[in-house]
Design a protein around this motif. Structure first.
Motif, PDB file in Angstrom:
ATOM      1  N   TYR A 186     -16.334  -0.925 -12.105  1.00 17.88           N
ATOM      2  CA  TYR A 186     -16.029  -1.265 -10.714  1.00 17.88           C
ATOM      3  C   TYR A 186     -14.981  -2.373 -10.675  1.00 17.88           C
ATOM      4  O   TYR A 186     -13.956  -2.260  -9.996  1.00 17.88           O
ATOM      5  CB  TYR A 186     -17.316  -1.704 -10.018  1.00 17.88           C
ATOM      6  CG  TYR A 186     -17.160  -2.174  -8.591  1.00 17.88           C
ATOM      7  CD1 TYR A 186     -16.786  -1.290  -7.585  1.00 17.88           C
ATOM      8  CD2 TYR A 186     -17.427  -3.500  -8.245  1.00 17.88           C
ATOM      9  CE1 TYR A 186     -16.669  -1.711  -6.270  1.00 17.88           C
ATOM     10  CE2 TYR A 186     -17.317  -3.933  -6.933  1.00 17.88           C
ATOM     11  CZ  TYR A 186     -16.940  -3.032  -5.949  1.00 17.88           C
ATOM     12  OH  TYR A 186     -16.830  -3.451  -4.650  1.00 17.88           O
ATOM     13  N   TRP A 187     -15.245  -3.442 -11.432  1.00 20.29           N
ATOM     14  CA  TRP A 187     -14.302  -4.561 -11.459  1.00 20.29           C
ATOM     15  C   TRP A 187     -13.019  -4.174 -12.191  1.00 20.29           C
ATOM     16  O   TRP A 187     -11.928  -4.645 -11.832  1.00 20.29           O
ATOM     17  CB  TRP A 187     -14.949  -5.772 -12.128  1.00 20.29           C
ATOM     18  CG  TRP A 187     -16.264  -6.118 -11.535  1.00 20.29           C
ATOM     19  CD1 TRP A 187     -17.501  -6.070 -12.128  1.00 20.29           C
ATOM     20  CD2 TRP A 187     -16.509  -6.567 -10.192  1.00 20.29           C
ATOM     21  NE1 TRP A 187     -18.482  -6.441 -11.255  1.00 20.29           N
ATOM     22  CE2 TRP A 187     -17.911  -6.756 -10.058  1.00 20.29           C
ATOM     23  CE3 TRP A 187     -15.691  -6.819  -9.097  1.00 20.29           C
ATOM     24  CZ2 TRP A 187     -18.487  -7.192  -8.870  1.00 20.29           C
ATOM     25  CZ3 TRP A 187     -16.261  -7.249  -7.918  1.00 20.29           C
ATOM     26  CH2 TRP A 187     -17.645  -7.429  -7.814  1.00 20.29           C
ATOM     27  N   ALA A 188     -13.141  -3.318 -13.208  1.00 20.21           N
ATOM     28  CA  ALA A 188     -11.958  -2.866 -13.934  1.00 20.21           C
ATOM     29  C   ALA A 188     -11.035  -2.065 -13.018  1.00 20.21           C
ATOM     30  O   ALA A 188      -9.805  -2.206 -13.080  1.00 20.21           O
ATOM     31  CB  ALA A 188     -12.379  -2.017 -15.137  1.00 20.21           C
ATOM     32  N   GLU A 189     -11.627  -1.249 -12.167  1.00 18.75           N
ATOM     33  CA  GLU A 189     -10.837  -0.487 -11.203  1.00 18.75           C
ATOM     34  C   GLU A 189     -10.102  -1.433 -10.250  1.00 18.75           C
ATOM     35  O   GLU A 189      -8.903  -1.265  -9.981  1.00 18.75           O
ATOM     36  CB  GLU A 189     -11.743   0.447 -10.406  1.00 18.75           C
ATOM     37  CG  GLU A 189     -11.005   1.254  -9.344  1.00 18.75           C
ATOM     38  CD  GLU A 189     -11.947   2.018  -8.428  1.00 18.75           C
ATOM     39  OE1 GLU A 189     -11.471   2.941  -7.733  1.00 18.75           O
ATOM     40  OE2 GLU A 189     -13.152   1.692  -8.394  1.00 18.75           O
ATOM     41  N   GLY A 190     -10.809  -2.445  -9.754  1.00 15.89           N
ATOM     42  CA  GLY A 190     -10.188  -3.402  -8.844  1.00 15.89           C
ATOM     43  C   GLY A 190      -9.068  -4.177  -9.508  1.00 15.89           C
ATOM     44  O   GLY A 190      -7.991  -4.374  -8.918  1.00 15.89           O
ATOM     45  N   ALA A 191      -9.318  -4.627 -10.752  1.00 10.81           N
ATOM     46  CA  ALA A 191      -8.292  -5.388 -11.483  1.00 10.81           C
ATOM     47  C   ALA A 191      -7.075  -4.521 -11.767  1.00 10.81           C
ATOM     48  O   ALA A 191      -5.931  -4.959 -11.622  1.00 10.81           O
ATOM     49  CB  ALA A 191      -8.890  -5.932 -12.783  1.00 10.81           C
ATOM     50  N   ARG A 192      -7.322  -3.279 -12.186  1.00  7.68           N
ATOM     51  CA  ARG A 192      -6.211  -2.355 -12.457  1.00  7.68           C
ATOM     52  C   ARG A 192      -5.360  -2.127 -11.219  1.00  7.68           C
ATOM     53  O   ARG A 192      -4.127  -2.187 -11.265  1.00  7.68           O
ATOM     54  CB  ARG A 192      -6.783  -1.022 -12.948  1.00  7.68           C
ATOM     55  CG  ARG A 192      -5.737   0.058 -13.213  1.00  7.68           C
ATOM     56  CD  ARG A 192      -6.396   1.427 -13.220  1.00  7.68           C
ATOM     57  NE  ARG A 192      -6.953   1.762 -11.915  1.00  7.68           N
ATOM     58  CZ  ARG A 192      -7.801   2.766 -11.705  1.00  7.68           C
ATOM     59  NH1 ARG A 192      -8.213   3.508 -12.732  1.00  7.68           N
ATOM     60  NH2 ARG A 192      -8.255   3.023 -10.484  1.00  7.68           N
ATOM     61  N   ASP A 193      -6.012  -1.879 -10.083  1.00  7.30           N
ATOM     62  CA  ASP A 193      -5.273  -1.631  -8.843  1.00  7.30           C
ATOM     63  C   ASP A 193      -4.545  -2.882  -8.368  1.00  7.30           C
ATOM     64  O   ASP A 193      -3.454  -2.796  -7.792  1.00  7.30           O
ATOM     65  CB  ASP A 193      -6.229  -1.128  -7.760  1.00  7.30           C
ATOM     66  CG  ASP A 193      -6.806   0.248  -8.087  1.00  7.30           C
ATOM     67  OD1 ASP A 193      -6.258   0.915  -8.978  1.00  7.30           O
ATOM     68  OD2 ASP A 193      -7.809   0.634  -7.460  1.00  7.30           O
ATOM     69  N   PHE A 194      -5.148  -4.053  -8.600  1.00  7.82           N
ATOM     70  CA  PHE A 194      -4.502  -5.320  -8.222  1.00  7.82           C
ATOM     71  C   PHE A 194      -3.226  -5.521  -9.039  1.00  7.82           C
ATOM     72  O   PHE A 194      -2.187  -5.928  -8.504  1.00  7.82           O
ATOM     73  CB  PHE A 194      -5.463  -6.478  -8.453  1.00  7.82           C
ATOM     74  CG  PHE A 194      -4.944  -7.808  -7.995  1.00  7.82           C
ATOM     75  CD1 PHE A 194      -5.115  -8.224  -6.693  1.00  7.82           C
ATOM     76  CD2 PHE A 194      -4.270  -8.647  -8.879  1.00  7.82           C
ATOM     77  CE1 PHE A 194      -4.625  -9.454  -6.264  1.00  7.82           C
ATOM     78  CE2 PHE A 194      -3.779  -9.879  -8.473  1.00  7.82           C
ATOM     79  CZ  PHE A 194      -3.956 -10.286  -7.156  1.00  7.82           C
ATOM     80  N   ILE A 195      -3.311  -5.239 -10.333  1.00  5.69           N
ATOM     81  CA  ILE A 195      -2.149  -5.407 -11.218  1.00  5.69           C
ATOM     82  C   ILE A 195      -1.030  -4.447 -10.841  1.00  5.69           C
ATOM     83  O   ILE A 195       0.146  -4.815 -10.788  1.00  5.69           O
ATOM     84  CB  ILE A 195      -2.570  -5.189 -12.694  1.00  5.69           C
ATOM     85  CG1 ILE A 195      -3.504  -6.318 -13.149  1.00  5.69           C
ATOM     86  CG2 ILE A 195      -1.350  -5.110 -13.602  1.00  5.69           C
ATOM     87  CD1 ILE A 195      -4.236  -6.029 -14.447  1.00  5.69           C
ATOM     88  N   LYS A 196      -1.395  -3.195 -10.543  1.00  7.90           N
ATOM     89  CA  LYS A 196      -0.394  -2.177 -10.209  1.00  7.90           C
ATOM     90  C   LYS A 196       0.101  -2.293  -8.773  1.00  7.90           C
ATOM     91  O   LYS A 196       1.126  -1.697  -8.423  1.00  7.90           O
ATOM     92  CB  LYS A 196      -0.978  -0.778 -10.428  1.00  7.90           C
ATOM     93  CG  LYS A 196      -1.220  -0.436 -11.886  1.00  7.90           C
ATOM     94  CD  LYS A 196      -1.743   0.994 -12.019  1.00  7.90           C
ATOM     95  CE  LYS A 196      -1.931   1.385 -13.469  1.00  7.90           C
ATOM     96  NZ  LYS A 196      -2.435   2.779 -13.606  1.00  7.90           N
ATOM     97  N   GLY A 197      -0.664  -3.028  -7.954  1.00  7.32           N
ATOM     98  CA  GLY A 197      -0.291  -3.121  -6.545  1.00  7.32           C
ATOM     99  C   GLY A 197      -0.587  -1.845  -5.791  1.00  7.32           C
ATOM    100  O   GLY A 197       0.013  -1.569  -4.748  1.00  7.32           O
TER     101      GLY A 197
END
Length: 712
Positions: A52-63
């Motif tokens: 869940y957090w990995a998905e959020g971090a990934r999307d945050f990094i990619k914008g």
């Protein structure tokens, strides 16, 4: 560097921190080079929620962020992970795998700082070593356990430190420290409310004692005011501005004349922004939980409560409870004795009681809470060791006793860490399937599977899901359970309905036709479907799905069914959520589905083990003998994968009625099931690959998982 080594505080912190990180990394040594646990040249994480957090971090990094895709892009764990990824020269997979061990080991800092204030550094060092690797703490913070737990105890322990030092020294700087820690803790873990309020209550009782003794309680009331403004249910930035302003007023000398007014205002805002509601909500979830949830809309549907099936929310044996907190039952008892003695000598340590109380909640509320009691009770056993050593006259004997006693306390915890070999959430081959799906499906498509797999599905396939580790109430679980455990036609139609109804709510919000707190939004999909199709009984609506004239909503996206092999072991639990009459809450007969292991074969008789129970499957007689009962078997099926990983089946019809037995040769397991379970979508599509070509088409067929695309 020399200064650091000379200062015992820094030295103890560094040594304890390194010790903690090394123990937390034992898992890496144990599985070094084990390919099934490796993806993109790095170990995968071993906790579902981490994705869940990995998905959020990934999307945050990619914008990249799509509205309503449930990605926690702006949550603290996701942002912190993205920050570390940006500043460190490591891959994203490496960051999320190791971050837990390094952040959770920070627990040693506030533990040693507390001991420093008590002028008992050696006691703090021992307590830091113990608390950093105790069973429950290790289980929830080892490498790969990427979740909020990596700071869930670190932050309240820092809060405990600032509160203790504030009351101990009455220095103004600890007022702002306390406020900042509460805000930070809440932003990291919103459920921190209960513990914060418990600290507040204890300090309020202390102020009452000061008032009774006619002592000056100005500082204590000031501390409570800072705490209350930090705790109230307002946005974190607003609370930060408020306590910063309060501290500025305090430094300017204009705070005290308005102290009582400010405290009154803080109490008023506290109740206006939620009051005790968040605490009561958590108690209802973990303590006063019901087995059935009843909706408040017009149909008053009854759903099976998910908390009845979550292992970490169930009652645990006392010895397990003691071991998780202190490593051993004897250590646990001695820790309690030590803590009581410590409070007598240092009354300020009474502030550790809320953490102990929350930890003890685990005995009835679930093992996840034991983690909270580790720090105060680690202090308890450490204090007992230091207290006992004072009876020794010789310095050498003192050192020997401290070392030996500390090692004896640490050994059970280190041994547990060595034995605790938790697997990764998915294996490499399972991830390959989802990675392949990612190349086929779009981000707007849905993948239907059980909630256990929701987060990793979203992370690896970059699609949407109906249920996951956070969205899994009885009302959302019912349709998914029904889809997996009922026949294919009903499953396909309900899958299309549930997805389209889920998306319909989002569009109605965007078009400002409904609000998130409106009845139409909060009403369950299954209830809304029933009403929209002109029924007032859900059972009648579900029965209508078999009819060819039942019209479905317009298709707006593709839907995939993800059916993993690992679901076999939890299939009975999955079935529970739809084995209930939603109209009256009464249980429907639970489907029979047993996963058994072959023990031995004599002639036509195969002995099968199911836990401590054993069955005799007689091929010649077409019966299963369970105790003194002989039950008929209608069908015996053998499945296996050939060298090209294609499923081969051999079917024997033994009699006209009875149970179905399936031997999955490639897994060496026997499945025993009733006829309804045999017809279920999961059994037909995963176990047998018998799919209705009108409704499904296979996308990926592997021994680890089968993925089908819905054609309607």
């Amino acid at each position: 560097m020399k200064t650091i080594l000379k200062d015992k505080t820094y030295f103890y912190i560094i040594v304890a921190y390194i010790f903690s990180v090394l123990i937390h990394s034992i898992w890496v040594y144990q599985f070094n080079g084990y390919e099934p646990f490796i993806w993109n040249n790095q170990f995968m994480i071993n906790t579902n929620d981490g994705y869940y957090w990995a998905e959020g971090a990934r999307d945050f990094i990619k914008g990249e962020h799509q509205k309503y895709d449930l990605s926690p892009i702006y949550e603290a764990p996701s942002i912190l992970t993205a920050f570390f990824y940006k500043i460190l020269p490591f891959s994203f997979e490496t960051v999320i795998f190791y971050i837990s061990a390094f952040l959770s080991s920070l627990i040693v800092i506030p533990v040693i700082l507390i001991a420093k204030e008590l002028k008992q550094l050696e006691m703090g060092f021992i307590a830091a070593l113990i608390s950093s690797i105790t069973w429950s703490y290790y289980n929830r913070t080892l490498v790969g356990y990427y979740d909020t737990d990596m700071l869930n105890i670190v932050l309240p322990t820092f809060l405990l430190w600032s509160l203790m030092v504030a009351l101990y020294t009455k220095k103004e700087k600890y007022l702002i420290y306390t406020g900042l820690e509460i805000i930070l803790y809440r932003s990291w873990y919103p459920q921190s409310y209960s513990l914060e309020f418990a600290f507040f209550t204890l300090i309020a009782l202390y102020m009452g004692y000061q008032y009774y003794k006619k002592q000056d309680f100005t500082y204590t009331l000031t501390l409570l005011t800072f705490m209350m403004f930090s705790m109230m249910g307002l946005n974190g930035f607003i609370r930060l501005i408020i306590i910063t302003g309060l501290f500025y007023a305090l430094k300017k000398g204009i705070f005290k004349q308005y102290l009582y007014h400010l405290f009154g205002v803080s109490i008023a805002i506290f109740f206006l922004t939620g009051g005790f509601s968040p605490i009561w909500g958590k108690l209802k979830v973990y303590i006063f939980r019901d087995s059935v949830e009843v909706t408040k809309d017009i149909l008053q549907l009854h759903f099976f409560s998910v908390m009845q099936t979550v292992r970490e929310a169930g009652k645990i044996p006392f010895e397990v409870f003691a071991n998780r907190i202190s490593g051993h039952l004897i250590t646990f008892v001695l820790s309690i004795i030590g803590y009581i003695l410590m409070v007598r000598k240092y009354p300020v340590m009474f502030l550790g009681l809320p953490m102990i109380g929350l930890g003890f909640l685990a005995y009835s509320g679930g093992l996840r809470f034991t983690i909270y009691a580790i720090v105060p009770l680690a202090f308890g056993i450490a204090f007992l060791i230091i207290k006992t050593v004072s009876f020794f006259q010789h310095k050498i004997l003192k050192y020997i006793f401290i070392v030996v006693s500390s090692i004896l306390v640490l050994i059970p915890n280190i041994y547990h860490a060595w034995q605790y070999r938790v697997p990764t959430v998915f294996t490499k081959n399972e991830v390959k399937n989802l990675d392949s799906l990612k190349k086929i499906a779009s981000r707007e498509d849905y993948v239907i599977s059980w909630w256990d797999y929701g987060y990793p599905i979203r992370y690896y396939s970059d699609t949407k899901t109906l249920v996951d580790g956070g969205k899994h109430s009885g009302s959302v679980n019912f349709p998914v359970s029904y889809i997996l455990t009922h026949e294919q036609i009903k499953a396909a139609k309900l899958a299309r309905l549930d997805v389209e109804y889920t998306e319909k709510k989002f569009h109605l919000i965007d078009e400002e036709k409904i609000e998130k707190d409106s009845l139409e939004y909060t009403r369950s999909n299954i209830a809304q479907m029933t009403l929209d199709y002109g029924f007032n009984n859900v059972n009648d609506f579900l029965a209508s799905l078999e009819l060819p004239e039942t019209k479905l909503p317009k298709k707006t996206r593709n839907i995939y069914l993800y059916l993993p092999k690992r679901m076999i072991n939890i299939f009975p639990t999955v079935a529970k959520f739809s084995s209930i009459d939603l109209m009256n809450g009464k249980s429907i007969e639970q489907p029979l589905f047993l996963v058994t292991q072959p023990v031995k074969k004599q002639g036509s008789v195969i002995e099968l083990a199911y836990g401590r129970n054993h069955f005799l499957f007689d091929l010649q007689k077409a019966t299963i003998k369970a105790g003194n009962k002989e039950l008929p078997v209608s069908t015996f099926i053998v499945t296996r994968y050939d060298k090209t990983l294609k499923l081969q089946k051999k079917i024997q019809n033994l009699s006209f009625n009875g149970f179905v037995v399936i031997y999955m040769e490639s897994y060496n397991i026997f499945l025993i099931m009733d006829q309804n379970t045999y017809k279920s979508t999961y059994v037909q599509l995963f176990v047998l690959e018998n799919y209705n070509k009108k409704y499904y088409e296979p996308v990926i067929l592997s021994p680890e998982a089968k993925i089908y695309k819905l054609k309607i």
